[in-house]
Design a protein around this motif. Sequence first.
Motif, PDB file in Angstrom:
ATOM      1  N   ASN A 175      -1.023   3.805   2.188  1.00  0.00           N
ATOM      2  CA  ASN A 175      -2.236   4.597   2.025  1.00  0.00           C
ATOM      3  C   ASN A 175      -3.222   3.782   1.197  1.00  0.00           C
ATOM      4  OD1 ASN A 175      -4.203   6.503   1.254  1.00  0.00           O
ATOM      5  ND2 ASN A 175      -2.722   8.176   1.251  1.00  0.00           N
ATOM      6  N   LEU A 176      -4.384   3.494   1.748  1.00  0.00           N
ATOM      7  CA  LEU A 176      -5.367   2.706   1.017  1.00  0.00           C
ATOM      8  C   LEU A 176      -5.798   3.375  -0.280  1.00  0.00           C
ATOM      9  CD1 LEU A 176      -7.520   1.386   3.997  1.00  0.00           C
ATOM     10  CD2 LEU A 176      -6.299  -0.026   2.323  1.00  0.00           C
ATOM     11  N   PHE A 177      -5.715   4.700  -0.339  1.00  0.00           N
ATOM     12  CA  PHE A 177      -6.086   5.389  -1.577  1.00  0.00           C
ATOM     13  C   PHE A 177      -5.137   5.033  -2.716  1.00  0.00           C
ATOM     14  CE2 PHE A 177      -6.166   9.086  -4.475  1.00  0.00           C
ATOM     15  CZ  PHE A 177      -7.500   9.038  -4.839  1.00  0.00           C
ATOM     16  N   ASN A 178      -3.940   4.552  -2.379  1.00  0.00           N
ATOM     17  CA  ASN A 178      -2.977   4.194  -3.421  1.00  0.00           C
ATOM     18  C   ASN A 178      -3.465   3.070  -4.328  1.00  0.00           C
ATOM     19  OD1 ASN A 178      -1.058   6.112  -2.825  1.00  0.00           O
ATOM     20  ND2 ASN A 178       0.178   4.776  -1.529  1.00  0.00           N
ATOM     21  N   ILE A 179      -4.442   2.290  -3.861  1.00  0.00           N
ATOM     22  CA  ILE A 179      -4.974   1.226  -4.734  1.00  0.00           C
ATOM     23  C   ILE A 179      -6.390   1.563  -5.210  1.00  0.00           C
ATOM     24  CG2 ILE A 179      -3.496  -0.596  -3.821  1.00  0.00           C
ATOM     25  CD1 ILE A 179      -5.934  -1.533  -2.134  1.00  0.00           C
ATOM     26  N   ASP A 180      -6.735   2.838  -5.149  1.00  0.00           N
ATOM     27  CA  ASP A 180      -8.039   3.268  -5.645  1.00  0.00           C
ATOM     28  C   ASP A 180      -8.202   2.852  -7.113  1.00  0.00           C
ATOM     29  OD1 ASP A 180     -10.516   4.884  -5.425  1.00  0.00           O
ATOM     30  OD2 ASP A 180      -9.525   6.108  -6.958  1.00  0.00           O
ATOM     31  N   GLY A 181      -9.288   2.183  -7.401  1.00  0.00           N
ATOM     32  CA  GLY A 181      -9.555   1.734  -8.758  1.00  0.00           C
ATOM     33  C   GLY A 181      -9.137   0.304  -9.036  1.00  0.00           C
ATOM     34  N   LEU A 236       0.823  -1.211   0.000  1.00  0.00           N
ATOM     35  CA  LEU A 236       0.000   0.000   0.000  1.00  0.00           C
ATOM     36  C   LEU A 236       0.858   1.263   0.000  1.00  0.00           C
ATOM     37  CD1 LEU A 236      -2.765  -1.060   2.552  1.00  0.00           C
ATOM     38  CD2 LEU A 236      -2.907  -1.030   0.063  1.00  0.00           C
ATOM     39  N   GLY A 237       2.155   1.085  -0.078  1.00  0.00           N
ATOM     40  CA  GLY A 237       3.065   2.217  -0.107  1.00  0.00           C
ATOM     41  C   GLY A 237       3.299   2.732  -1.513  1.00  0.00           C
ATOM     42  N   PHE A 238       4.295   3.587  -1.635  1.00  0.00           N
ATOM     43  CA  PHE A 238       4.578   4.286  -2.880  1.00  0.00           C
ATOM     44  C   PHE A 238       4.934   3.320  -4.018  1.00  0.00           C
ATOM     45  CE2 PHE A 238       8.297   6.713  -4.959  1.00  0.00           C
ATOM     46  CZ  PHE A 238       7.527   7.071  -6.056  1.00  0.00           C
ATOM     47  N   ILE A 239       6.068   2.669  -3.911  1.00  0.00           N
ATOM     48  CA  ILE A 239       6.505   1.785  -4.991  1.00  0.00           C
ATOM     49  C   ILE A 239       5.635   0.538  -5.046  1.00  0.00           C
ATOM     50  CG2 ILE A 239       8.420   0.404  -5.864  1.00  0.00           C
ATOM     51  CD1 ILE A 239      10.329   2.470  -4.684  1.00  0.00           C
ATOM     52  N   GLY A 240       5.279  -0.007  -3.884  1.00  0.00           N
ATOM     53  CA  GLY A 240       4.473  -1.223  -3.851  1.00  0.00           C
ATOM     54  C   GLY A 240       3.144  -1.088  -4.562  1.00  0.00           C
ATOM     55  N   SER A 241       2.457   0.032  -4.361  1.00  0.00           N
ATOM     56  CA  SER A 241       1.149   0.211  -4.996  1.00  0.00           C
ATOM     57  C   SER A 241       1.271   0.435  -6.496  1.00  0.00           C
ATOM     58  CB  SER A 241       0.397   1.378  -4.342  1.00  0.00           C
ATOM     59  OG  SER A 241       1.093   2.599  -4.516  1.00  0.00           O
ATOM     60  N   ASN A 242       2.314   1.140  -6.919  1.00  0.00           N
ATOM     61  CA  ASN A 242       2.539   1.304  -8.356  1.00  0.00           C
ATOM     62  C   ASN A 242       2.893  -0.025  -9.007  1.00  0.00           C
ATOM     63  OD1 ASN A 242       2.471   4.299  -9.365  1.00  0.00           O
ATOM     64  ND2 ASN A 242       3.444   4.408  -7.357  1.00  0.00           N
ATOM     65  N   LEU A 243       3.667  -0.845  -8.299  1.00  0.00           N
ATOM     66  CA  LEU A 243       3.984  -2.172  -8.792  1.00  0.00           C
ATOM     67  C   LEU A 243       2.717  -3.031  -8.879  1.00  0.00           C
ATOM     68  CD1 LEU A 243       6.031  -4.343  -9.596  1.00  0.00           C
ATOM     69  CD2 LEU A 243       6.476  -4.719  -7.154  1.00  0.00           C
ATOM     70  N   ALA A 244       1.846  -2.911  -7.877  1.00  0.00           N
ATOM     71  CA  ALA A 244       0.587  -3.664  -7.876  1.00  0.00           C
ATOM     72  C   ALA A 244      -0.254  -3.311  -9.093  1.00  0.00           C
ATOM     73  CB  ALA A 244      -0.187  -3.384  -6.590  1.00  0.00           C
TER      74      ALA A 244
END
Length: 304
Positions: free
Chosen positions: A55-61, A24-32
Amino acid sequence: MRPHAMNVVDAYFRGKRALITGGLGFIGSNLARRLVELGADVVLVDSLVPEYGGNLFNIDGIESRVRVNMQDPNTDLEINARAQLSILETCRKHNPGVKVVFASTRQIYGKPQYLPVDEKHLLIPVDVNGINKMAGEAYHVLYNNVYGIRACALRLTNTYGPRTRVKDARQTFLGIWTRLILEGKPFEVWDGSQLRDFTYVDDAVEAFLLAAASEEADGRVFNLGGADPPISLKDLADLLVGANGGGRYELRTFPSDRKRIDVGDYYADDRAIRSALSWQPRMRLREGLAQMLEYYRQHLPRYL
């Protein structure tokens, strides 16, 4: 990334199971996001420690297309060293065919003795995080060499882009610069003469995917750099102001407590990963800053 490398990544991850710690972090969410796009089955593990940028918003969508597991908050040592050992030992016992890519850092080099810094440079960290990352990296290489758990490490430089922590400077000074310039406030540049290199997050994500998909990466460590030559922090500040269409900053002397751990100039020699894995960063700094600013113009309250 070269066309052949893109084809390798596209084919490799379709239908694969992927676990991202710090997902849910910066690089992790972009990688997800990229893995979901490639058709992988993605599980995210994150402690959501307030200081670490999850941040849960990092996986919004994409929240319906990933699974999220939480774990108890841990210290820096737990996250960067002991937890890594636990993961590797679990893999050795229950999933020995796994491939692990560890997010290491340029911090393990400390103050460079020469530039650009290649992977043979001595490791002399100047802070606790660097020491813990060094230990975590060593565990991964050990488990690759001794136990056959395929693992490698990427030594990240200054990674920037959407979904980074901007509440403060804990994750990156570019985060607080971005917040303040969008709020119409001046940001501080300490000294300003230091040279740095920068990797846009999408380019960093592609490096992770290539490392995961390639046997050539097993047991190795790689530096990441950027698409642009090194830049001074003052010139970077000017570039950010230009990308924003306005803004101001103040040059300050380095605070004494931070000067002790400042490494001076740093930029990576990343020829090894370019040669071995055909990694090629594509995002130029000016465009990357513009995209980062645009993201936070839309979503800044979600990150404060």
